[in-house]
Design a protein around this motif. Structure first.
Motif, PDB file in Angstrom:
ATOM      1  N   ASN A   1       0.853  -1.179   0.000  1.00  5.92           N
ATOM      2  CA  ASN A   1       0.000   0.000   0.000  1.00  5.92           C
ATOM      3  C   ASN A   1       0.897   1.240   0.000  1.00  5.92           C
ATOM      4  OD1 ASN A   1      -1.872   2.012   0.372  1.00  5.92           O
ATOM      5  ND2 ASN A   1      -3.031   0.888   1.921  1.00  5.92           N
ATOM      6  N   ALA A   2       1.237   1.694  -1.180  1.00 10.11           N
ATOM      7  CA  ALA A   2       2.174   2.803  -1.323  1.00 10.11           C
ATOM      8  C   ALA A   2       1.621   4.092  -0.719  1.00 10.11           C
ATOM      9  CB  ALA A   2       2.510   3.014  -2.802  1.00 10.11           C
ATOM     10  N   LEU A   3       0.322   4.292  -0.795  1.00 12.90           N
ATOM     11  CA  LEU A   3      -0.265   5.512  -0.226  1.00 12.90           C
ATOM     12  C   LEU A   3      -0.084   5.559   1.286  1.00 12.90           C
ATOM     13  CD1 LEU A   3      -3.543   5.827  -2.317  1.00 12.90           C
ATOM     14  CD2 LEU A   3      -1.495   7.248  -2.447  1.00 12.90           C
ATOM     15  N   ALA A   4      -0.227   4.433   1.949  1.00 13.65           N
ATOM     16  CA  ALA A   4      -0.038   4.391   3.400  1.00 13.65           C
ATOM     17  C   ALA A   4       1.429   4.662   3.751  1.00 13.65           C
ATOM     18  CB  ALA A   4      -0.470   3.038   3.953  1.00 13.65           C
ATOM     19  N   ALA A   5       2.350   4.110   2.979  1.00 18.46           N
ATOM     20  CA  ALA A   5       3.778   4.360   3.229  1.00 18.46           C
ATOM     21  C   ALA A   5       4.104   5.828   2.996  1.00 18.46           C
ATOM     22  CB  ALA A   5       4.631   3.475   2.339  1.00 18.46           C
ATOM     23  N   ASP A   6       3.508   6.420   1.986  1.00 19.65           N
ATOM     24  CA  ASP A   6       3.728   7.836   1.702  1.00 19.65           C
ATOM     25  C   ASP A   6       3.134   8.696   2.815  1.00 19.65           C
ATOM     26  OD1 ASP A   6       4.547  10.048  -0.030  1.00 19.65           O
ATOM     27  OD2 ASP A   6       2.382  10.368  -0.328  1.00 19.65           O
ATOM     28  N   ALA A   7       1.950   8.329   3.286  1.00 23.88           N
ATOM     29  CA  ALA A   7       1.314   9.088   4.370  1.00 23.88           C
ATOM     30  C   ALA A   7       2.137   9.007   5.654  1.00 23.88           C
ATOM     31  CB  ALA A   7      -0.098   8.564   4.622  1.00 23.88           C
ATOM     32  N   ALA A   8       2.895   7.924   5.820  1.00 20.83           N
ATOM     33  CA  ALA A   8       3.754   7.780   6.995  1.00 20.83           C
ATOM     34  C   ALA A   8       5.066   8.539   6.849  1.00 20.83           C
ATOM     35  CB  ALA A   8       4.037   6.307   7.264  1.00 20.83           C
ATOM     36  N   GLY A   9       5.254   9.190   5.678  1.00 22.74           N
ATOM     37  CA  GLY A   9       6.425  10.037   5.478  1.00 22.74           C
ATOM     38  C   GLY A   9       7.608   9.367   4.809  1.00 22.74           C
ATOM     39  N   HIS A  10       7.407   8.243   4.164  1.00 21.54           N
ATOM     40  CA  HIS A  10       8.504   7.543   3.508  1.00 21.54           C
ATOM     41  C   HIS A  10       8.476   7.823   2.010  1.00 21.54           C
ATOM     42  CE1 HIS A  10       9.355   5.472   7.202  1.00 21.54           C
ATOM     43  NE2 HIS A  10       8.073   5.151   7.297  1.00 21.54           N
ATOM     44  N   SER A  11       9.646   7.896   1.405  1.00 20.59           N
ATOM     45  CA  SER A  11       9.753   8.158  -0.023  1.00 20.59           C
ATOM     46  C   SER A  11       9.512   6.865  -0.802  1.00 20.59           C
ATOM     47  CB  SER A  11      11.134   8.716  -0.363  1.00 20.59           C
ATOM     48  OG  SER A  11      11.270   8.835  -1.763  1.00 20.59           O
ATOM     49  N   VAL A  12       8.310   6.744  -1.340  1.00 23.20           N
ATOM     50  CA  VAL A  12       7.925   5.534  -2.057  1.00 23.20           C
ATOM     51  C   VAL A  12       8.796   5.356  -3.288  1.00 23.20           C
ATOM     52  CG1 VAL A  12       6.052   4.443  -3.346  1.00 23.20           C
ATOM     53  CG2 VAL A  12       5.571   5.616  -1.198  1.00 23.20           C
ATOM     54  N   LEU A  13       9.011   6.417  -4.045  1.00 20.36           N
ATOM     55  CA  LEU A  13       9.797   6.299  -5.272  1.00 20.36           C
ATOM     56  C   LEU A  13      11.245   5.917  -4.976  1.00 20.36           C
ATOM     57  CD1 LEU A  13       8.368   9.299  -7.312  1.00 20.36           C
ATOM     58  CD2 LEU A  13       7.809   6.877  -7.492  1.00 20.36           C
ATOM     59  N   ARG A  14      11.822   6.474  -3.926  1.00 16.45           N
ATOM     60  CA  ARG A  14      13.206   6.135  -3.579  1.00 16.45           C
ATOM     61  C   ARG A  14      13.309   4.670  -3.168  1.00 16.45           C
ATOM     62  NH1 ARG A  14      15.949   6.048   1.236  1.00 16.45           N
ATOM     63  NH2 ARG A  14      14.169   6.997   2.253  1.00 16.45           N
ATOM     64  N   LEU A  15      12.370   4.204  -2.361  1.00 18.50           N
ATOM     65  CA  LEU A  15      12.393   2.810  -1.929  1.00 18.50           C
ATOM     66  C   LEU A  15      12.165   1.854  -3.088  1.00 18.50           C
ATOM     67  CD1 LEU A  15      10.502   3.160   1.447  1.00 18.50           C
ATOM     68  CD2 LEU A  15      12.841   2.353   1.156  1.00 18.50           C
ATOM     69  N   ARG A  16      11.226   2.170  -3.958  1.00 20.58           N
ATOM     70  CA  ARG A  16      10.972   1.313  -5.117  1.00 20.58           C
ATOM     71  C   ARG A  16      12.158   1.320  -6.076  1.00 20.58           C
ATOM     72  NH1 ARG A  16       4.666   1.899  -7.040  1.00 20.58           N
ATOM     73  NH2 ARG A  16       3.759   0.749  -5.286  1.00 20.58           N
ATOM     74  N   PHE A  17      12.772   2.480  -6.268  1.00 18.61           N
ATOM     75  CA  PHE A  17      13.941   2.558  -7.143  1.00 18.61           C
ATOM     76  C   PHE A  17      15.092   1.739  -6.566  1.00 18.61           C
ATOM     77  CE2 PHE A  17      17.904   4.488  -8.598  1.00 18.61           C
ATOM     78  CZ  PHE A  17      17.735   4.386  -9.974  1.00 18.61           C
ATOM     79  N   SER A  18      15.296   1.819  -5.264  1.00 12.35           N
ATOM     80  CA  SER A  18      16.359   1.043  -4.617  1.00 12.35           C
ATOM     81  C   SER A  18      16.104  -0.455  -4.769  1.00 12.35           C
ATOM     82  CB  SER A  18      16.453   1.391  -3.133  1.00 12.35           C
ATOM     83  OG  SER A  18      16.766   2.748  -2.965  1.00 12.35           O
ATOM     84  N   ALA A  19      14.862  -0.861  -4.604  1.00  7.88           N
ATOM     85  CA  ALA A  19      14.524  -2.275  -4.760  1.00  7.88           C
ATOM     86  C   ALA A  19      14.739  -2.723  -6.206  1.00  7.88           C
ATOM     87  CB  ALA A  19      13.080  -2.525  -4.334  1.00  7.88           C
TER      88      ALA A  19
END
Length: 173
Positions: free
Chosen positions: A41-59
């Motif tokens: 749930n990327a929206l929940a991770a984003d709402a918690a203040g985490h950079s979804v794009l950075r994490l997905r790019f790293s993965a």
């Protein structure tokens, strides 16, 4: 069994170590929880203040690194240091089937990959052991087992919830 287990390439042992480390990371570490969150749930991770794009790019970068290591292994170790056309021989499809069958769990991926690897090794060892099955059937065995397992699983919803969905901040989806 001892010779088969302890006379492998260092890349094999590295792959086992990486699989165990990834299992432990996804199970016990904050980084694993964050990666699971951006997949589920990327929206929940984003709402918690985490950079979804950075994490997905790293993965994705790590995944590309592991795929490159697999390709290097095929070229350097498995084929004697020579590039051969159609070297993978459909093993990419087996990798996808392994991931689906193991339900995105790193330790299960390791176990399923080992089983399919043993089935693939039968094509070489089967004639030596006196197995009276056509070599072409032995070559097709890993693919047939993967296909049968895939059919038996059906559409079991084990995939991450946001798999394949692009993330656009503020889009609501």
């Amino acid at each position: 069994v001892g010779r088969a287990l302890f006379s492998q390439s260092p890349v094999f042992y590295l792959a086992v170590l990486v699989a165990v480390a990834l299992w432990a990371m996804f199970r016990f570490m904050r980084a694993g929880l964050l990666l699971r969150a951006v997949g589920e749930n990327a929206l929940a991770a984003d709402a918690a203040g985490h950079s979804v794009l950075r994490l997905r790019f790293s993965a994705a970068l790590f995944t590309g690194l592991m795929a490159g290591l697999g390709g290097a292994y095929l070229c350097i170790v498995a084929s004697g240091g020579t590039f051969i056309d159609n070297m993978t021989a459909g093993r990419g499809y087996l990798a996808i089937a392994v991931t689906l069958f193991a339900r995105w769990k790193p330790f299960r991926v390791l176990l399923v990959a080992l089983v399919l690897g043993l089935l693939e090794a039968l094509q070489f060892q089967g004639q030596y052991l006196g197995i009276e099955i056509a070599p072409s059937l032995l070559m097709a065995m890993p693919f047939a087992v993967a296909l049968i397992a895939w059919i038996m699983m059906g559409r079991a919803g084990a995939a991450p919830g946001d798999l394949g969905r692009p993330f656009l901040r503020g889009s609501g989806r």
